[in-house]
Design an enzyme around this catalytic site. Structure first.
Site, PDB file in Angstrom:
ATOM      1  N   GLY A   1       0.905  -1.004  -0.042  1.00  0.00           N
ATOM      2  CA  GLY A   1       0.072  -0.117   0.036  1.00  0.00           C
ATOM      3  C   GLY A   1       0.878   1.410  -0.020  1.00  0.00           C
TER       4      GLY A   1
ATOM      5  CG  ASP B   1       6.611  -6.581  -2.834  1.00  0.00           C
ATOM      6  OD1 ASP B   1       6.377  -7.680  -2.464  1.00  0.00           O
ATOM      7  OD2 ASP B   1       6.131  -5.581  -2.366  1.00  0.00           O
TER       8      ASP B   1
ATOM      9  CG  LEU C   1      12.689  -8.046   2.103  1.00  0.00           C
ATOM     10  CD1 LEU C   1      11.613  -7.524   2.874  1.00  0.00           C
ATOM     11  CD2 LEU C   1      13.984  -6.960   2.185  1.00  0.00           C
TER      12      LEU C   1
ATOM     13  N   GLY D   1       9.398  -3.252   2.977  1.00  0.00           N
ATOM     14  CA  GLY D   1       8.940  -4.608   2.840  1.00  0.00           C
ATOM     15  C   GLY D   1       8.949  -5.298   4.231  1.00  0.00           C
ATOM     16  N   GLY D   2       8.074  -6.290   4.546  1.00  0.00           N
ATOM     17  CA  GLY D   2       7.468  -7.295   5.495  1.00  0.00           C
ATOM     18  C   GLY D   2       6.358  -7.349   5.763  1.00  0.00           C
TER      19      GLY D   2
ATOM     20  CG  ASN E   1       1.724   3.836  15.741  1.00  0.00           C
ATOM     21  OD1 ASN E   1       0.706   3.711  16.834  1.00  0.00           O
ATOM     22  ND2 ASN E   1       1.354   3.383  14.442  1.00  0.00           N
ATOM     23  CG  HIS E   2       1.335  -0.355  16.899  1.00  0.00           C
ATOM     24  ND1 HIS E   2       0.513  -0.325  17.847  1.00  0.00           N
ATOM     25  CD2 HIS E   2       1.055  -0.213  15.457  1.00  0.00           C
ATOM     26  CE1 HIS E   2      -0.594  -0.056  16.918  1.00  0.00           C
ATOM     27  NE2 HIS E   2      -0.443   0.058  15.668  1.00  0.00           N
TER      28      HIS E   2
ATOM     29  CE1 TYR F   1       4.758  -4.363  11.751  1.00  0.00           C
ATOM     30  CE2 TYR F   1       3.316  -3.132  13.437  1.00  0.00           C
ATOM     31  CZ  TYR F   1       4.046  -2.867  12.336  1.00  0.00           C
ATOM     32  OH  TYR F   1       4.143  -1.889  11.441  1.00  0.00           O
TER      33      TYR F   1
ATOM     34  CB  SER G   1      -3.299   4.999  11.073  1.00  0.00           C
ATOM     35  OG  SER G   1      -3.368   4.817  12.452  1.00  0.00           O
TER      36      SER G   1
HETATM   37  N1  LIG Z   1       0.259   0.853   6.654  1.00  0.00           N
HETATM   38  C1  LIG Z   1       0.577   1.556   7.858  1.00  0.00           C
HETATM   39  O1  LIG Z   1      -0.405   2.319   8.468  1.00  0.00           O
HETATM   40  C2  LIG Z   1       2.055   1.347   8.611  1.00  0.00           C
HETATM   41  C3  LIG Z   1       1.809   1.829   9.812  1.00  0.00           C
HETATM   42  C4  LIG Z   1       3.095   1.513  10.624  1.00  0.00           C
HETATM   43  C5  LIG Z   1       4.199   1.129   9.805  1.00  0.00           C
HETATM   44  N2  LIG Z   1       3.987   0.537   8.517  1.00  0.00           N
HETATM   45  C6  LIG Z   1       5.067  -0.175   7.956  1.00  0.00           C
HETATM   46  O2  LIG Z   1       5.203   0.343   6.617  1.00  0.00           O
HETATM   47  C7  LIG Z   1       5.638  -0.737   5.608  1.00  0.00           C
HETATM   48  C8  LIG Z   1       4.923  -0.874   4.604  1.00  0.00           C
HETATM   49  O3  LIG Z   1       3.538  -0.866   5.111  1.00  0.00           O
HETATM   50  P1  LIG Z   1       2.122  -1.400   3.988  1.00  0.00           P
HETATM   51  O4  LIG Z   1       0.943  -0.950   4.766  1.00  0.00           O
HETATM   52  O5  LIG Z   1       2.513  -0.885   2.742  1.00  0.00           O
HETATM   53  O6  LIG Z   1       2.322  -3.030   3.985  1.00  0.00           O
HETATM   54  P2  LIG Z   1       1.924  -3.880   2.601  1.00  0.00           P
HETATM   55  O7  LIG Z   1       1.719  -5.300   3.424  1.00  0.00           O
HETATM   56  O8  LIG Z   1       0.946  -3.418   1.992  1.00  0.00           O
HETATM   57  O9  LIG Z   1       3.324  -4.008   1.971  1.00  0.00           O
HETATM   58  C9  LIG Z   1       4.443  -4.826   2.466  1.00  0.00           C
HETATM   59  C10 LIG Z   1       5.039  -5.396   1.230  1.00  0.00           C
HETATM   60  O10 LIG Z   1       6.315  -6.301   1.770  1.00  0.00           O
HETATM   61  C11 LIG Z   1       6.323  -7.220   0.771  1.00  0.00           C
HETATM   62  N3  LIG Z   1       6.969  -8.374   1.580  1.00  0.00           N
HETATM   63  C12 LIG Z   1       6.468  -9.041   2.639  1.00  0.00           C
HETATM   64  N4  LIG Z   1       7.400 -10.209   2.697  1.00  0.00           N
HETATM   65  C13 LIG Z   1       8.417  -9.969   1.870  1.00  0.00           C
HETATM   66  C14 LIG Z   1       9.549 -10.797   1.720  1.00  0.00           C
HETATM   67  N5  LIG Z   1       9.748 -11.751   2.490  1.00  0.00           N
HETATM   68  N6  LIG Z   1      10.309 -10.130   0.763  1.00  0.00           N
HETATM   69  C15 LIG Z   1      10.115  -9.265  -0.044  1.00  0.00           C
HETATM   70  N7  LIG Z   1       9.061  -8.523   0.146  1.00  0.00           N
HETATM   71  C16 LIG Z   1       8.104  -8.982   1.017  1.00  0.00           C
HETATM   72  C17 LIG Z   1       4.784  -7.871   0.482  1.00  0.00           C
HETATM   73  O11 LIG Z   1       4.722  -8.482  -0.743  1.00  0.00           O
HETATM   74  C18 LIG Z   1       4.340  -6.367   0.504  1.00  0.00           C
HETATM   75  O12 LIG Z   1       4.056  -5.937  -0.734  1.00  0.00           O
HETATM   76  C19 LIG Z   1       5.710  -2.111   6.617  1.00  0.00           C
HETATM   77  O13 LIG Z   1       7.086  -2.271   7.002  1.00  0.00           O
HETATM   78  C20 LIG Z   1       4.970  -1.666   7.694  1.00  0.00           C
HETATM   79  O14 LIG Z   1       5.039  -2.516   8.894  1.00  0.00           O
HETATM   80  C21 LIG Z   1       2.786   0.683   8.142  1.00  0.00           C
END
Ligand SMILES: NC(=O)c1ccc[n+]([C@@H]2O[C@H](COP(=O)([O-])OP(=O)(O)OC[C@H]3O[C@@H](n4cnc5c(N)ncnc54)[C@H](O)[C@@H]3O)[C@@H](O)[C@H]2O)c1
Length: 269
Positions: free
Chosen positions: A12, A32, A50, A70-71, A110-111, A134, A163
């Protein structure tokens, strides 16, 4: 002439940054394991897993800055968090060192300060109080960032993202929301700001109900333009999913604090 790699580029936030940063850098490499839209001008696609450091090393080769998104973005089993978020983030920092990457921007959360009381304001200097497995993985990522900054001179920016949503979905997000446009602004500042050794910023819009201090934001030139307040009347009047249950309202981390909870709220001062 910064060459930038984004991991988690199919996710996202990754897709939002891809669109928002298009044309800003001479090369945007998008990595990705998930399928991505075909590359446009100035883009390069990569499929590194990763959990495999050789693949990560190939992905970061010749990059100046890595934005590590990623993650797993939410609570999950320890085994999955360990492999993808903890080992995966170690692989990323170690690959960055081996390949001479100048800066890593790490998507923290933020967590990491989730178990502070909602009545307190919290900032980068507050004690870490992770609210989930997490969040522990994000604490570990920040610690790896600190290590690689101090020991190896890699510039590190940790973004404790709030968020990320097209619009706030519940009352908590009136405080924690970051809009897609502000996320792009924040990422650009984190990629481009000078000088940096190790910094922590909260990734949040200019919300009137903010609960986090963000002292480094101005120095980074981050000026968010959105405010969740324009959704306040609608969310506060709402019922059900918009209103936070009492157990979730106590702490910064909201539902992450309440999930699997078997502790004593009174002891979490
Ligand atoms: N969305 C939020 O509100 C939010 C809040 C705090 C932190 N984050 C952090 O921001 C980052 C992105 O969040 P997001 O909402 O876009 O998440 P998301 O799940 O939409 O995107 C994460 C991407 O990582 C890829 N991925 C997972 N495992 C992988 C691997 N082993 N190798 C390579 N790629 C891999 C997935 O395919 C996915 O496309 C994350 O690290 C998340 O923890 C997001």
């Amino acid at each position: 002439m910064t060459k930038v790699l984004v991991t988690g580029a199919a996710g996202g936030i990754g897709r939002t940054l891809r669109a928002g940063l298009r044309g800003r850098y001479p090369l945007l490499r998008l990595s990705d394991v998930a399928v991505q839209a075909p590359p446009g001008p100035g883009e390069d696609l990569d499929g590194a897993d990763l959990t495999d450091i050789a693949q990560v090393r190939a992905a970061v080769a010749e990059m100046d800055v890595v934005v590590h998104l990623g993650g797993i973005p939410t609570e999950d089993s320890w085994d999955r968090i360990l492999a993808t978020n903890i080992q995966g983030t170690y692989n990323l920092f170690e690959a960055a060192r081996l390949e001479g990457v100048r800066r890593v921007v790490f998507a923290s959360s933020n967590h990491v300060t989730g178990y502070h009381r909602r009545s307190e304001r919290v900032g980068p200097a507050s004690p870490l109080r992770p609210d989930s497995r997490y969040a522990v993985s994000k604490v570990t990522g920040e610690a790896l960032g600190r290590l690689y900054a101090d020991k190896h001179g890699i510039e590190v920016v940790c973004l404790r993202i709030g968020s990320f949503q097209p619009r706030p979905l519940d009352v908590r997000m009136l405080s924690t929301w970051i809009s897609p446009a502000d996320m792009v602004r924040l990422a650009a500042c984190a990629i481009e700001a000078e000088p940096v050794h190790f910094e922590i910023l909260y990734g949040v819009s200019a919300n009137r109900r903010a609960i986090w201090d963000n002292p480094a934001a101005a120095r980074f030139g981050y000026r968010p333009e959105d405010d969740a307040e324009r959704f306040a009347a609608e969310l506060l009047a709402g019922r059900g999913a918009c209103r936070e249950p009492e157990g979730e309202r106590l702490f910064h981390g909201g539902s992450f604090c309440a999930m699997e909870f078997s502790g004593e709220p009174g002891r979490i001062a």
